[in-house]
Write a protein that holds these residues in place. Structure first.
Motif, PDB file in Angstrom:
ATOM      1  N   GLY A  23       0.770  -1.229   0.000  1.00 46.02           N
ATOM      2  CA  GLY A  23       0.000   0.000   0.000  1.00 46.02           C
ATOM      3  C   GLY A  23       0.804   1.282   0.000  1.00 46.02           C
ATOM      4  O   GLY A  23       0.253   2.354   0.313  1.00 46.02           O
ATOM      5  N   ALA A  24       2.083   1.212  -0.373  1.00 44.23           N
ATOM      6  CA  ALA A  24       2.885   2.432  -0.462  1.00 44.23           C
ATOM      7  C   ALA A  24       2.281   3.352  -1.517  1.00 44.23           C
ATOM      8  O   ALA A  24       2.060   2.955  -2.661  1.00 44.23           O
ATOM      9  CB  ALA A  24       4.329   2.085  -0.827  1.00 44.23           C
ATOM     10  N   SER A  25       2.012   4.596  -1.146  1.00 47.57           N
ATOM     11  CA  SER A  25       1.255   5.494  -2.026  1.00 47.57           C
ATOM     12  C   SER A  25       2.122   6.367  -2.916  1.00 47.57           C
ATOM     13  O   SER A  25       1.622   6.944  -3.891  1.00 47.57           O
ATOM     14  CB  SER A  25       0.340   6.389  -1.190  1.00 47.57           C
ATOM     15  OG  SER A  25       1.110   7.175  -0.287  1.00 47.57           O
ATOM     16  N   SER A  26       3.411   6.478  -2.589  1.00 46.16           N
ATOM     17  CA  SER A  26       4.296   7.334  -3.381  1.00 46.16           C
ATOM     18  C   SER A  26       5.686   6.721  -3.430  1.00 46.16           C
ATOM     19  O   SER A  26       6.418   6.735  -2.444  1.00 46.16           O
ATOM     20  CB  SER A  26       4.369   8.739  -2.770  1.00 46.16           C
ATOM     21  OG  SER A  26       5.181   9.585  -3.552  1.00 46.16           O
ATOM     22  N   VAL A  27       6.017   6.163  -4.593  1.00 51.68           N
ATOM     23  CA  VAL A  27       7.296   5.475  -4.777  1.00 51.68           C
ATOM     24  C   VAL A  27       7.989   6.041  -6.006  1.00 51.68           C
ATOM     25  O   VAL A  27       7.348   6.269  -7.041  1.00 51.68           O
ATOM     26  CB  VAL A  27       7.086   3.950  -4.961  1.00 51.68           C
ATOM     27  CG1 VAL A  27       8.420   3.249  -5.173  1.00 51.68           C
ATOM     28  CG2 VAL A  27       6.354   3.362  -3.762  1.00 51.68           C
ATOM     29  N   ARG A  28       9.268   6.270  -5.895  1.00 55.80           N
ATOM     30  CA  ARG A  28      10.040   6.760  -7.028  1.00 55.80           C
ATOM     31  C   ARG A  28      11.049   5.691  -7.439  1.00 55.80           C
ATOM     32  O   ARG A  28      11.894   5.286  -6.645  1.00 55.80           O
ATOM     33  CB  ARG A  28      10.766   8.059  -6.677  1.00 55.80           C
ATOM     34  CG  ARG A  28      11.439   8.717  -7.888  1.00 55.80           C
ATOM     35  CD  ARG A  28      12.026  10.066  -7.497  1.00 55.80           C
ATOM     36  NE  ARG A  28      10.961  11.029  -7.175  1.00 55.80           N
ATOM     37  CZ  ARG A  28      11.173  12.157  -6.493  1.00 55.80           C
ATOM     38  NH1 ARG A  28      12.387  12.450  -6.057  1.00 55.80           N
ATOM     39  NH2 ARG A  28      10.178  12.980  -6.270  1.00 55.80           N
ATOM     40  N   ALA A  29      10.932   5.229  -8.673  1.00 58.46           N
ATOM     41  CA  ALA A  29      11.829   4.212  -9.208  1.00 58.46           C
ATOM     42  C   ALA A  29      13.014   4.897  -9.876  1.00 58.46           C
ATOM     43  O   ALA A  29      12.856   5.586 -10.884  1.00 58.46           O
ATOM     44  CB  ALA A  29      11.087   3.334 -10.216  1.00 58.46           C
ATOM     45  N   SER A  43       0.120   4.576 -11.038  1.00 58.68           N
ATOM     46  CA  SER A  43      -0.472   5.696 -10.307  1.00 58.68           C
ATOM     47  C   SER A  43       0.294   6.007  -9.030  1.00 58.68           C
ATOM     48  O   SER A  43       0.187   7.115  -8.487  1.00 58.68           O
ATOM     49  CB  SER A  43      -1.928   5.371  -9.961  1.00 58.68           C
ATOM     50  OG  SER A  43      -1.998   4.202  -9.163  1.00 58.68           O
ATOM     51  N   THR A  44       1.087   5.050  -8.545  1.00 53.63           N
ATOM     52  CA  THR A  44       1.847   5.269  -7.304  1.00 53.63           C
ATOM     53  C   THR A  44       3.355   5.248  -7.511  1.00 53.63           C
ATOM     54  O   THR A  44       4.101   5.567  -6.584  1.00 53.63           O
ATOM     55  CB  THR A  44       1.495   4.198  -6.252  1.00 53.63           C
ATOM     56  OG1 THR A  44       1.774   2.902  -6.786  1.00 53.63           O
ATOM     57  CG2 THR A  44       0.024   4.278  -5.876  1.00 53.63           C
ATOM     58  N   VAL A  45       3.809   4.875  -8.715  1.00 52.76           N
ATOM     59  CA  VAL A  45       5.244   4.761  -8.990  1.00 52.76           C
ATOM     60  C   VAL A  45       5.641   5.687 -10.128  1.00 52.76           C
ATOM     61  O   VAL A  45       5.085   5.606 -11.229  1.00 52.76           O
ATOM     62  CB  VAL A  45       5.632   3.306  -9.365  1.00 52.76           C
ATOM     63  CG1 VAL A  45       7.126   3.225  -9.686  1.00 52.76           C
ATOM     64  CG2 VAL A  45       5.274   2.342  -8.234  1.00 52.76           C
ATOM     65  N   SER A  46       6.594   6.584  -9.869  1.00 50.96           N
ATOM     66  CA  SER A  46       7.150   7.435 -10.916  1.00 50.96           C
ATOM     67  C   SER A  46       8.561   6.943 -11.252  1.00 50.96           C
ATOM     68  O   SER A  46       9.239   6.351 -10.411  1.00 50.96           O
ATOM     69  CB  SER A  46       7.207   8.896 -10.450  1.00 50.96           C
ATOM     70  OG  SER A  46       7.975   9.025  -9.262  1.00 50.96           O
ATOM     71  N   VAL A  47       8.985   7.182 -12.467  1.00 49.23           N
ATOM     72  CA  VAL A  47      10.286   6.698 -12.945  1.00 49.23           C
ATOM     73  C   VAL A  47      11.180   7.880 -13.293  1.00 49.23           C
ATOM     74  O   VAL A  47      10.771   8.757 -14.074  1.00 49.23           O
ATOM     75  CB  VAL A  47      10.107   5.790 -14.186  1.00 49.23           C
ATOM     76  CG1 VAL A  47      11.459   5.301 -14.699  1.00 49.23           C
ATOM     77  CG2 VAL A  47       9.202   4.604 -13.859  1.00 49.23           C
TER      78      VAL A  47
END
Length: 283
Positions: A23-29, A43-47
């Motif tokens: 349920g992590a809501s904001s993750v940066r790859a 929707s929750t992971v940006s690259v």
């Protein structure tokens, strides 16, 4: 926000999946080549671009992140400057906690692989940031080539003698990392992550024999002879030396651990080597 370096790698992708499940809501790859990793975006992971060898890409990529998973680089011999650059960028960006994928017993291991892990751990301790050391044991996936060779040639070879190996699956280690990253109470701590049950190479060969219905023994070799065999099989010299060194140190117990840290973090038993072998043969 949680940031993950090396997010397009085998471990990184599994960590992203685990974070999503938790349920992590904001993750940066953080990846070397964003154009090759757009399938990670959601929707929750940006690259974003973050190249270990381009320090100028790091601080910007980490801006706004509270927690960082530093997945150790794959370029043996280059990891100390690479990891140091990430740690310095994290300090500049205001990251509060760094979790690092280290090596089982990194502070005391005699394995050649331990040198860069130990140096990175020391850099983290000196950084002033909160840190979590995820001292991962051996991956079960490290034995894929041995299992394949056993099925093809009727024998498994190595230099680990009767040393016990407490390996776990890559997914188990990814789930452990995700558990630390989403835990609001995580603070400076060291986890020795070992799989269970431990096994010898002879026991691994016996499991392969049972799963395949073929008699596949384990043949132990001297470290240098094993390295030569790996070279003849086409492995680069540096990689062959690392594998043979790791096997020889496994014979001395470097890949064994009895800690229950891994199972406590993931909330279940780690994947057994028997189940892994059965799945490998079935696949």
């Amino acid at each position: 926000m949680i940031a993950v370096t090396g997010a397009n790698g085998q471990l990184g992708r599994l960590v992203l999946e685990a974070l999503t499940t938790k349920g992590a809501s904001s993750v940066r790859a953080l990846v070397r080549s964003p154009e090759k990793a757009q399938d990670l975006a959601s929707s929750t992971v940006s690259v974003v671009e973050a190249d270990y060898n381009k320090p100028e890409t790091l601080a910007g990529a980490l801006k706004g992140a509270d927690r960082l998973l530093l997945i150790s680089g794959s370029e043996i011999g280059q990891r100390i400057p690479q990891h140091t650059a990430v740690i310095e960028a994290a300090k500049t960006a205001g990251v509060k906690l760094i979790a690092y994928t280290s090596l089982l017993h990194a502070d005391s291991s005699q394995m050649a692989l331990a040198v860069e892990h130990k140096a990175t751990e020391e850099a983290l301790k000196a950084s002033g940031l909160a840190y979590v050391l995820l001292r991962n044991g051996w991956y079960l996936e490290n034995y894929d080539s041995s299992l394949a060779a056993g099925l093809q040639h009727g024998a498994i070879t190595g230099a680990a003698g009767d040393g016990k190996i407490a390996a776990a699956s890559r997914k188990d280690y990814a789930d452990a990392a995700a558990a630390v990253l989403v835990d609001p109470d995580s603070s400076s701590r060291i986890y020795e992550l070992a799989g269970s049950p431990a096994f010898t190479m002879s026991e691994l060969a016996a499991s392969l024999s049972e799963a395949s219905g073929k008699e596949i023994p384990y043949t132990n070799m001297a470290k240098d002879d094993y390295a030569k065999m790996l070279l003849q099989a086409g492995l680069p010299e540096g990689f062959a030396n690392i594998i043979s060194d790791s096997a020889a140190n496994a014979a001395k117990g470097s890949l064994y651990g009895s800690s229950e840290d891994l199972e406590k973090l993931i909330g279940r038993k780690s994947l057994s080597y028997q189940d892994y072998v059965r799945a490998f043969v079935a696949h």
